[in-house]
Write an enzyme that holds these catalytic residues in place. Structure first.
Site, mmCIF file in Angstrom:
data_model
loop_
_atom_site.group_PDB
_atom_site.id
_atom_site.type_symbol
_atom_site.label_atom_id
_atom_site.label_comp_id
_atom_site.label_asym_id
_atom_site.label_seq_id
_atom_site.Cartn_x
_atom_site.Cartn_y
_atom_site.Cartn_z
ATOM 1 N N ASP A 43 0.847 -1.201 0.000
ATOM 2 C CA ASP A 43 0.000 0.000 0.000
ATOM 3 C C ASP A 43 0.884 1.253 0.000
ATOM 4 O OD1 ASP A 43 0.864 -0.094 2.625
ATOM 5 O OD2 ASP A 43 -1.136 -0.087 3.532
ATOM 6 N N SER A 44 2.200 1.044 0.051
ATOM 7 C CA SER A 44 3.143 2.156 -0.158
ATOM 8 C C SER A 44 2.916 2.777 -1.533
ATOM 9 C CB SER A 44 4.596 1.668 -0.034
ATOM 10 O OG SER A 44 4.827 0.544 -0.852
ATOM 11 N N ASP A 82 -1.161 -6.250 -0.483
ATOM 12 C CA ASP A 82 -1.279 -5.612 0.827
ATOM 13 C C ASP A 82 -2.741 -5.233 1.042
ATOM 14 O OD1 ASP A 82 -0.045 -4.748 3.095
ATOM 15 O OD2 ASP A 82 1.019 -3.073 2.162
ATOM 16 N N LYS A 112 -1.190 -9.576 2.663
ATOM 17 C CA LYS A 112 -0.456 -9.136 3.852
ATOM 18 C C LYS A 112 -1.401 -8.343 4.746
ATOM 19 C CE LYS A 112 2.836 -5.745 3.868
ATOM 20 N NZ LYS A 112 2.300 -4.764 4.827
ATOM 21 N N GLU A 114 -1.525 -6.188 8.557
ATOM 22 C CA GLU A 114 -0.761 -5.584 9.652
ATOM 23 C C GLU A 114 -1.373 -5.952 11.008
ATOM 24 O OE1 GLU A 114 -0.162 -1.380 9.254
ATOM 25 O OE2 GLU A 114 0.799 -1.562 7.303
ATOM 26 N N GLU A 181 9.136 -4.692 10.796
ATOM 27 C CA GLU A 181 9.588 -3.380 10.304
ATOM 28 C C GLU A 181 10.139 -2.502 11.426
ATOM 29 O OE1 GLU A 181 6.929 -1.491 7.559
ATOM 30 O OE2 GLU A 181 8.041 0.410 7.596
HETATM 31 O O1 KIV Z 1 3.520 -1.115 1.740
HETATM 32 C C1 KIV Z 1 4.667 -1.568 1.690
HETATM 33 O O2 KIV Z 1 5.406 -1.353 0.728
HETATM 34 C C2 KIV Z 1 5.115 -2.376 2.824
HETATM 35 C C3 KIV Z 1 6.536 -2.832 2.843
HETATM 36 C C4 KIV Z 1 7.462 -1.710 2.971
HETATM 37 C C5 KIV Z 1 6.764 -3.892 3.857
HETATM 38 O O3 KIV Z 1 4.357 -2.662 3.688
#
Ligand code: KIV
Length: 263
Positions: A43-44, A82, A112, A114, A181
């Protein structure tokens, strides 16, 4: 050979695991061509390619759109989507429905999530319903408002114990691997040694079972300041700027195109 969650899990103790983010078919295929076993549609993407202030703004439609594109570019790597903010926090049922969409509609191989012990029930439900889960603890950017910014986690012995408990809970719930992280390297090593599943560090030191970085950070594309844990393997931002300026100047002067670029 196509990577699966089971094959990734089996790498624990065999070799260190590289993972990288990707956001579209082009970046997905570059990661895949480099034989990197895991590609995360993070989600980055909110900050790296969509121009948002944080990842909290990213929604399911955007994540599905980009995960579909990455999956189209990838042949071998495990594609992990994510789950965006508020796509799983409200209820277990909502989490299962949204995670299922990534596998069904976007050809992801895993999701993924959190959170540690708080997410045990959800992780168990997802795995029980056929959805492989990558956990994520330590600095969890979707909780940035309660964490008061991007800070190293687990610095006190109490926080370190809590993170160890969270890591154990994620493993117990059935996750195939865990992202850890921004924690002190000593704690990264301790948690990695205690778990049977691979621990993929980002700012968690060399003692983890693998490492993950953001695609645009690794290549120095943004030109913005980067966290201490990032190593720039290339510095593309000035190169791209130089190329674009040369193009503009040549169009304006008439130096491009020449006969060579003409029919
Ligand atoms: O969103 C993302 O890119 C991440 C990674 C940096 C682990 O969660």
């Amino acid at each position: 050979m196509k990577w699966t969650a089971t094959k990734i899990k089996a790498l624990k103790g065999e070799r260190n695991i590289a993972m990288l983010t990707a956001y579209d078919a082009l970046t997905g295929s570059l990661v895949d061509d480099a034989d990197i076993p895991m590609v995360l549609v993070g989600d980055s993407l909110g900050m790296t390619v969509l121009g948002y202030e944080t990842m909290l703004q990213v929604d399911m439609d955007e994540m599905l759109h980009h995960t579909k594109a990455v999956a189209r570019g990838v042949k071998s790597s495990l594609v992990i989507a994510d789950m965006p903010f508020m796509s799983y926090q409200p209820s277990i049922e909502m989490g299962i429905r949204n995670a299922g969409r990534f596998l069904k509609e976007a050809s992801a191989d895993a999701v993924k999530i959190e959170g540690g012990a708080l997410r045990s029930e959800l992780i168990e439900a997802l795995v029980g319903n056929g959805i492989p889960v990558l956990g994520h603890i330590g600095l969890t950017p979707q909780s940035i408002k309660v964490m008061d910014g991007y800070r190293v986690q687990g610095k006190t012995s109490e926080q370190a114990r809590q993170l160890m408990d969270d890591a154990m809970a994620v493993e117990q719930a059935g996750a195939f691997a865990l992202v850890l992280e921004c924690v002190p390297a000593k704690l990264g090593k301790l948690i990695s040694s205690a778990l049977k599943i691979p621990v993929i560090g980002i700012g968690a030191g060399a003692g983890c079972d693998g490492q993950v970085l953001v695609f645009t950070d690794l290549l120095g594309m943004s030109g913005k300041p980067l966290p201490k844990f990032v190593k720039k393997y290339a510095d593309l931002n000035p190169l791209i700027k130089e190329a674009l300026s040369a193009y503009k100047a040549e169009v304006e002067s008439g130096a491009y195109p020449t006969d060579e670029q003409s029919y």
